[in-house]
Design a protein around this motif. Structure first.
Motif, PDB file in Angstrom:
ATOM      1  N   TYR A 238       0.848  -1.201   0.000  1.00  0.00           N
ATOM      2  CA  TYR A 238       0.000   0.000   0.000  1.00  0.00           C
ATOM      3  C   TYR A 238       0.879   1.245   0.000  1.00  0.00           C
ATOM      4  O   TYR A 238       1.927   1.280   0.641  1.00  0.00           O
ATOM      5  CB  TYR A 238      -0.895  -0.028   1.236  1.00  0.00           C
ATOM      6  N   TYR A 239       0.458   2.260  -0.736  1.00  0.00           N
ATOM      7  CA  TYR A 239       1.217   3.512  -0.781  1.00  0.00           C
ATOM      8  C   TYR A 239       0.267   4.660  -0.454  1.00  0.00           C
ATOM      9  O   TYR A 239      -0.816   4.769  -1.031  1.00  0.00           O
ATOM     10  CB  TYR A 239       1.820   3.729  -2.170  1.00  0.00           C
ATOM     11  N   CYS A 240       0.659   5.494   0.473  1.00  0.00           N
ATOM     12  CA  CYS A 240      -0.216   6.605   0.833  1.00  0.00           C
ATOM     13  C   CYS A 240       0.562   7.777   1.395  1.00  0.00           C
ATOM     14  O   CYS A 240       1.768   7.680   1.628  1.00  0.00           O
ATOM     15  CB  CYS A 240      -1.256   6.173   1.873  1.00  0.00           C
ATOM     16  N   SER A 254       1.098   5.916  -6.809  1.00  0.00           N
ATOM     17  CA  SER A 254      -0.121   6.504  -6.253  1.00  0.00           C
ATOM     18  C   SER A 254      -0.972   5.339  -5.785  1.00  0.00           C
ATOM     19  O   SER A 254      -0.822   4.209  -6.272  1.00  0.00           O
ATOM     20  CB  SER A 254      -0.890   7.349  -7.268  1.00  0.00           C
ATOM     21  N   ARG A 255      -1.859   5.607  -4.877  1.00  0.00           N
ATOM     22  CA  ARG A 255      -2.693   4.536  -4.341  1.00  0.00           C
ATOM     23  C   ARG A 255      -3.497   3.857  -5.450  1.00  0.00           C
ATOM     24  O   ARG A 255      -3.529   2.618  -5.557  1.00  0.00           O
ATOM     25  CB  ARG A 255      -3.628   5.098  -3.277  1.00  0.00           C
ATOM     26  N   ASN A 258      -1.266   1.919  -8.044  1.00  0.00           N
ATOM     27  CA  ASN A 258      -0.845   0.635  -7.474  1.00  0.00           C
ATOM     28  C   ASN A 258      -1.975  -0.387  -7.558  1.00  0.00           C
ATOM     29  O   ASN A 258      -1.770  -1.534  -7.955  1.00  0.00           O
ATOM     30  CB  ASN A 258      -0.419   0.814  -6.023  1.00  0.00           C
ATOM     31  N   SER A 259      -3.171   0.031  -7.171  1.00  0.00           N
ATOM     32  CA  SER A 259      -4.316  -0.873  -7.178  1.00  0.00           C
ATOM     33  C   SER A 259      -4.639  -1.343  -8.600  1.00  0.00           C
ATOM     34  O   SER A 259      -4.980  -2.518  -8.823  1.00  0.00           O
ATOM     35  CB  SER A 259      -5.531  -0.163  -6.569  1.00  0.00           C
ATOM     36  N   GLU A 289      -4.087  -0.644   3.991  1.00  0.00           N
ATOM     37  CA  GLU A 289      -5.107   0.349   3.655  1.00  0.00           C
ATOM     38  C   GLU A 289      -6.233   0.385   4.686  1.00  0.00           C
ATOM     39  O   GLU A 289      -6.852   1.434   4.904  1.00  0.00           O
ATOM     40  CB  GLU A 289      -5.689   0.073   2.270  1.00  0.00           C
TER      41      GLU A 289
END
Length: 330
Positions: A238-240, A254-255, A258-259, A289
């Motif tokens: 997860y990236y945030c 970016s969120r 990535n998704s 997340e």
């Protein structure tokens, strides 16, 4: 804005998500089950029955199935019985997961707040397996843990062959497909389980079209080189909470990006192998997340590598161990 906390009281215990009913749920056999983080302080059952909590005393509980707490010794016994040979591909996030596995959970247990355990273990000396080598086979004993493999595999141990790669990107040197040479099986065996961790590097450096093409190429290789093996797809982390400002790397995280890359991978493998073999999704992104935003922000802003803390790695591993072994332990 002050922190806001909402608590819902389940007075009669009739909600399908009631903690009062959690221990009645079936054991999890999927590594993609949605859930929530719950404070250990409010559990109406013994906390030792579920995976260990994170650094804020929160434990991950899926909504529709139950996680039990696995020891790495029992996980090793499960591998010996069900998946005696595993090929495990991944980047530094995989390395951190395997450090837990190869030490039977001892890695970072003593000093969880150290830099190695909270973020960066790149230069850490490590002897249980060749953590920074391109290919590192190691044997896993339920009592002694991991040791670099020498010679033929013993019936009393499971073997994991760890492959280091930068996803399916052009940054791999040599190219990732060169792992799968004509004598691949002769050198490294035919595994019962193939685990692929990716999209962290792919999202950062490649286009979606390029990634989709490489995913199709990988799936064809898996079809040819791993006949009958179960497959696990590990999502990216997860990236945030921030933008990547590194001028050298110029990573395009970016969120949602990535998704999107994760779903591209999952959809292709699920479609290609539908009905022909097991394909599990190890959704580590979901775990992070679902954490309270403030906790995500506090942890990830402190780690440019976007690594999660060792406590979260433990939860990620517990999800995988349950999914692989809940039908395989006596």
């Amino acid at each position: 804005m002050p922190d806001v906390q909402i608590n819902v009281l389940d007075e009669d215990g009739l909600s399908p998500y009631s903690l009062q009913r959690y221990m009645d749920l079936p054991l999890c056999t999927d590594s993609d089950a949605d859930g929530r983080w719950v404070s250990v302080d409010v559990l109406p059952f013994d906390a030792s029955l579920v995976p260990p909590p994170d650094n804020h005393n929160l434990v991950w509980l899926p909504y529709d199935c139950r996680l039990q707490r696995f020891t790495y010794s029992n996980f090793t016994k499960c591998l010996m019985r069900k998946y005696p040979l595993v090929h495990w591909f991944g980047d530094s996030n995989t390395r951190r997961a395997l450090k837990k596995v190869s030490t039977l959970g001892k890695w970072c247990a003593a000093e969880p707040d150290s830099l190695v355990c909270t973020c960066n273990d790149n230069t850490e000396p490590f002897t249980n397996y060749g953590a920074n080598q391109r290919i590192s086979p190691f044997d896993l004993d339920p009592e002694a843990g991991g040791a670099v493999a020498t010679g033929a595999q013993s019936e009393n141990k499971s073997r994991i062959v760890a492959f280091k790669w930068d996803g399916l990107t052009t940054r791999n040197n040599p190219p990732w497909a060169e792992y799968f040479t004509s004598d691949f099986e002769e050198r490294l065996g035919r595994p019962n389980l193939a685990l692929f961790g990716m999209t962290n590097w792919d999202t950062a450096f490649e286009s979606r079209a390029f990634f989709a093409g490489e995913v199709a190429r990988l799936a064809d290789i898996v079809d040819a080189k791993y006949p009958g093996a179960d497959v696990v797809l590990r999502t990216g982390q997860y990236y945030c909470c921030t933008s990547d400002m590194d001028k050298f790397w110029k990573r395009r995280y970016s969120r949602l990006r990535n998704s999107f890359f994760d779903q591209t991978l999952i959809d292709h493998f699920k479609t290609k192998f539908a009905g022909s073999r097991n394909v599990l999704v190890w959704n580590v992104a979901q775990l992070s997340e679902r954490r309270p935003y403030k906790l995500r922000e506090d942890d990830l802003l402190k780690c440019a590598a976007n690594h999660v803390r060792s406590e979260i790695i433990e939860t990620e591993n517990q999800v995988l161990m349950n999914a692989l072994c809940n039908n395989a332990i006596d």
